[in-house]
Design an enzyme around this catalytic site. Sequence first.
Site, PDB file in Angstrom:
ATOM      1  N   CYS A 269    -107.901 -77.774 -52.843  1.00  0.00           N
ATOM      2  CA  CYS A 269    -107.848 -78.455 -51.554  1.00  0.00           C
ATOM      3  C   CYS A 269    -108.402 -77.501 -50.490  1.00  0.00           C
ATOM      4  O   CYS A 269    -108.005 -76.332 -50.442  1.00  0.00           O
ATOM      5  CB  CYS A 269    -106.414 -78.840 -51.244  1.00  0.00           C
TER       6      CYS A 269
ATOM      7  N   GLU B 159     -95.329 -76.645 -56.658  1.00  0.00           N
ATOM      8  CA  GLU B 159     -96.442 -77.546 -57.006  1.00  0.00           C
ATOM      9  C   GLU B 159     -96.832 -77.366 -58.474  1.00  0.00           C
ATOM     10  O   GLU B 159     -97.034 -78.335 -59.207  1.00  0.00           O
ATOM     11  CB  GLU B 159     -97.651 -77.236 -56.105  1.00  0.00           C
TER      12      GLU B 159
HETATM   13 FE1  F3S Z   1    -102.211 -81.632 -49.944  1.00  0.00          FE
HETATM   14 FE2  F3S Z   1    -103.917 -79.713 -49.494  1.00  0.00          FE
HETATM   15 FE3  F3S Z   1    -101.929 -80.039 -47.861  1.00  0.00          FE
HETATM   16  S1  F3S Z   1    -103.076 -80.292 -51.454  1.00  0.00           S
HETATM   17  S2  F3S Z   1    -100.309 -80.847 -49.131  1.00  0.00           S
HETATM   18  S3  F3S Z   1    -103.606 -81.491 -48.208  1.00  0.00           S
HETATM   19  S4  F3S Z   1    -102.752 -78.100 -48.515  1.00  0.00           S
END
Ligand code: F3S
Length: 290
Positions: free
Chosen positions: A197, A132
């Site tokens: 996230c 990433e």
């Molecule tokens: Fe996206 Fe968070 Fe999953 S950045 S891929 S929702 S861990």
Amino acid sequence: MKIIRAEKMGFCFGVKKAVEACYRIAEKKSKNKYILGMVVHNKDVVDEMKRIGFVIIEEEEILNGKDPLVKGDTIIIRAHGTTAEITNILKQKQIEIIDATCIFVDKIKEILIERESLGDEIIFIGDKEHPEVKGIVSFGKKINIFKNLNELKEKPLNSSKKYSVLTQTTLNKEKFMDIKEYLQKHYSNAKIFDRICGATSERQEATRKLSRVCDIVIVIGDLKSSNSKKLLEVALTENPNSYLVQNDIELDLSIFSESMKIGITAGASTPEDIIKKIENKIRGNFNVEY
Ligand code: F3S
């Protein structure tokens, strides 16, 4: 016996979308379908993708010109995304790109490009070896990557410059707050973006709560998945009777007894059907309350 599921568990939003994209493409295209890297860190899912016709190729193969891709082939970019260089090669080769990069990853990329165009120097906090991070920073010009606050402290910032600070989506929230506090205290010229996230921390918090109230905890996930291993660590700190299990075949029923309260949790890379198979195996062998 009772089975309790963690409040948050299993596929995160981004992984779910990427896997759905694979199934959609598998239905539409009969041949020459590829996935860039592991669509998700789970061997069962990767095996399933191969079974429905995908070939997994690695970035190195593309960079070294050793890939089998030819004009018109289709490739799915996994949720972590990929680098600008790989994207350019694929475009030049006229490969059909299905970009399943998670929107949260894409957003960081967008901010980075925008802030650089406004003249900011970028500070990026994350693991530079993670796909990433490699992908996001490749879209910038000159990015300063730091693994953690200690590394950041080693390089004093220039007070005459403007900085934008971005992070990997899965950076630990507490670590982020420490970095934010340090920067706010010492550098008024650093603009900090919180784009972490919540999927990882939510799953960890739910596992912590679950582990406190159960006799045994089953963490379902691939033995190589870092987010599943992290969940096991969290479970073990609360409950020493915690196990990481890959699938129903590997589930050893002798660890259970009729009087137990069983906690079930799963990493962001574990699909629901593997979770269900494990639950069904337990239900099929014990008297489980509904
Ligand atoms: Fe996206 Fe968070 Fe999953 S950045 S891929 S929702 S861990």
